[in-house]
Design an enzyme around this catalytic site. Structure first.
Site, short mmCIF file in Angstrom:
data_model
loop_
_atom_site.label_atom_id
_atom_site.label_comp_id
_atom_site.label_asym_id
_atom_site.label_seq_id
_atom_site.Cartn_x
_atom_site.Cartn_y
_atom_site.Cartn_z
N ARG A 52 -16.00 -19.08 -12.67
CA ARG A 52 -15.03 -19.52 -13.69
C ARG A 52 -13.78 -20.01 -12.98
O ARG A 52 -13.65 -19.88 -11.76
CB ARG A 52 -14.75 -18.45 -14.77
CG ARG A 52 -14.80 -17.02 -14.36
CD ARG A 52 -13.74 -16.57 -13.43
NE ARG A 52 -12.42 -16.98 -13.86
CZ ARG A 52 -11.39 -17.18 -13.07
NH1 ARG A 52 -11.52 -17.02 -11.75
NH2 ARG A 52 -10.22 -17.54 -13.53
N ALA A 54 -11.14 -23.55 -13.61
CA ALA A 54 -11.51 -24.97 -13.78
C ALA A 54 -12.05 -25.63 -12.51
O ALA A 54 -13.16 -26.20 -12.53
CB ALA A 54 -10.33 -25.73 -14.36
N ARG A 95 -18.61 -25.33 -21.27
CA ARG A 95 -17.23 -24.85 -21.49
C ARG A 95 -16.36 -26.09 -21.73
O ARG A 95 -16.02 -26.82 -20.80
CB ARG A 95 -16.74 -24.04 -20.27
CG ARG A 95 -17.57 -22.78 -20.05
CD ARG A 95 -16.83 -21.74 -19.25
NE ARG A 95 -15.71 -21.20 -19.98
CZ ARG A 95 -14.72 -20.50 -19.41
NH1 ARG A 95 -14.73 -20.29 -18.11
NH2 ARG A 95 -13.74 -19.99 -20.13
N GLN A 214 -9.22 -11.25 -16.37
CA GLN A 214 -9.29 -11.99 -15.09
C GLN A 214 -8.12 -11.62 -14.18
O GLN A 214 -8.24 -11.66 -12.96
CB GLN A 214 -9.27 -13.51 -15.34
CG GLN A 214 -10.54 -14.08 -15.94
CD GLN A 214 -10.46 -14.15 -17.45
OE1 GLN A 214 -9.78 -13.34 -18.09
NE2 GLN A 214 -11.16 -15.08 -18.05
N ASP A 255 -6.36 -25.67 -17.37
CA ASP A 255 -7.72 -26.16 -17.60
C ASP A 255 -7.74 -27.62 -18.02
O ASP A 255 -8.73 -28.32 -17.83
CB ASP A 255 -8.43 -25.31 -18.65
CG ASP A 255 -8.90 -24.02 -18.00
OD1 ASP A 255 -8.07 -23.12 -17.80
OD2 ASP A 255 -10.09 -23.94 -17.64
N ASN A 265 -4.29 -23.57 -20.94
CA ASN A 265 -4.64 -22.57 -19.92
C ASN A 265 -5.03 -21.30 -20.66
O ASN A 265 -5.00 -21.24 -21.89
CB ASN A 265 -3.46 -22.35 -18.95
CG ASN A 265 -3.88 -21.52 -17.75
OD1 ASN A 265 -4.90 -21.80 -17.11
ND2 ASN A 265 -3.16 -20.46 -17.43
N LYS A 266 -5.40 -20.28 -19.91
CA LYS A 266 -5.90 -19.04 -20.50
C LYS A 266 -5.01 -18.53 -21.62
O LYS A 266 -3.78 -18.59 -21.52
CB LYS A 266 -6.00 -18.00 -19.37
CG LYS A 266 -6.52 -16.64 -19.77
CD LYS A 266 -7.82 -16.67 -20.49
CE LYS A 266 -8.92 -17.41 -19.76
NZ LYS A 266 -10.12 -17.68 -20.61
#
Ligand code: MRU
Length: 357
Positions: A52, A54, A95, A214, A255, A265-266
């Site tokens: 995982r 990007a 994804r 993460q 991402d 992003n996350k």
């Protein structure tokens, strides 16, 4: 503990023609390598976040397509390309938010098209079997190139990022934009690793990053294994640390960056950016140029991946930690408005907007 910098996040086994990854779902408990050869295995590894981040997803998908290319049975180069494009499209959809995934797959596929169309001297007139063999080599060569480039890009992001920091700074990061999310150094962690080499003495705070942790499982693990001074915090503690004056800069990965600078992003990143603005702390997005998507005008057009409820309700917990059947909303990413972003740290330098690049 061996430094994570000594592992290859993504690699290719040339003897067995397999994509090789560190299984990130087993970290930090176990460092286990997976060797993947089928479409189902490669899709599954990307979907379940065994690989995982990007840039790492992009290179993994490129090597994955190379491994699949070795297994395609075709009589003609045209048939080979048809089957390859099906695999490419299949992997692209796994994804949707990380633009590097489709960017990387189209790049390796495009290298094959170039070989067939734009270098007629090399391709035309060869027997079909030989052309197919060449196409397999082209796929692998392009994936290798991407891996090398990624390490170089991250190192350059590190140099540009380090120029913005001072010795002893407290740095907050969210999710994992580290070595494990790339081929080397990471993006948001690259200035940290270079600072570590040069004795900057940074204090890094890693948001745990609910729901898939993460930050806790990966960022804290990789920075600690490299000897960086890292402190793990829960996501809801970031504003409090900022108020205490412990954070001098926020560094995050991304991402997908839309043309106007809105950045996916996350999930939780935008909350950090809002808090950083309140406390007048610079918020930087570390962005390889491959993550800038000029075809997407603003953040509103970025497709946000939604993940299963189970990731929130029980994954990583010994027991379910909410009432059965409760409604859950689990978007994997959010969009930080461009107005909250102090700068984009890219391989070419630091820019206040993608429009400047
Ligand atoms: O769902 P993940 O773990 O793939 O999300 C990763 C992130 O959000 C990273 O910050 C991003 O991909 C940049 S990695 C250099």
């Amino acid at each position: 503990m061996k430094s994570v910098l000594g592992y290859e996040t993504v690699d290719y086994d040339r003897e067995h023609h397999a994509l090789v990854i560190v299984d990130q779902t087993k970290l930090p408990g176990e460092v286990d390598f997976l060797s993947l050869t089928s479409l189902r295995e490669i899709r599954d590894a990307i979907y379940h976040l065994k690989v995982r981040g990007a840039p790492a997803i992009g290179v993994a998908a490129a090597y994955g397509l190379a491994a699949l290319g070795w297994r395609i049975e075709a009589d003609t180069a045209a048939d080979f390309m048809k089957q390859l494009s099906r695999h490419r499209d299949d992997l692209c959809s796994v994804r949707p938010t990380a633009v590097n995934l489709s960017w990387a797959l189209h790049r390796v596929y495009g290298a094959c098209e170039d070989f067939l169309n734009r270098k007629p001297g090399e391709a035309q007139g060869r027997p079909e079997g030989e052309k197919i063999h060449k196409l397999r080599e082209v796929l692998l060569r392009e994936a290798d190139r991407m891996k090398e480039e990624d390490a170089d890009i991250c190192r350059r992001i590190g140099e540009h990022g380090l120029d913005l920091l001072r010795p002893g700074d407290g740095i907050l990061t969210h999710c994992n934009a580290g070595q494990l999310a790339t081929c080397r150094y990471g993006t948001a962690t690259a200035p940290i690793y270079l600072g570590q080499e040069r004795g900057y003495g940074f204090h890094v705070y890693a948001d745990e990053t609910r729901p898939l942790l993460q930050g806790a499982r990966l960022t804290a693990f990789e920075l600690q294994s490299a000897g960086v001074d890292v402190t793990l915090i829960c996501d809801n503690m970031a504003a409090s640390l900022m108020a205490q004056g412990k954070i001098q800069a926020v560094l995050v990965g991304c991402d997908r960056v839309a043309a106007n600078g809105d950045t996916a992003n996350k999930i939780g990143t935008s909350m950090v950016a809002v808090a950083a603005r309140h406390y007048r702390i610079p918020f930087y997005v570390c962005a390889p140029l491959s993550t800038i998507d000029r075809d997407t005008p603003t953040g509103r057009e970025i497709q946000i991946e939604e993940r299963p409820a189970e990731e929130v309700t029980r994954m990583w917990y010994r027991q379910p930690m909410c009432p059965p059947g409760v409604k859950v909303y689990n978007p994997a990413f959010d969009v930080t408005d461009h107005s909250l972003i102090h700068g984009f740290i890219t391989e070419l330098g630091v820019f206040s907007s993608p429009e400047e690049i």
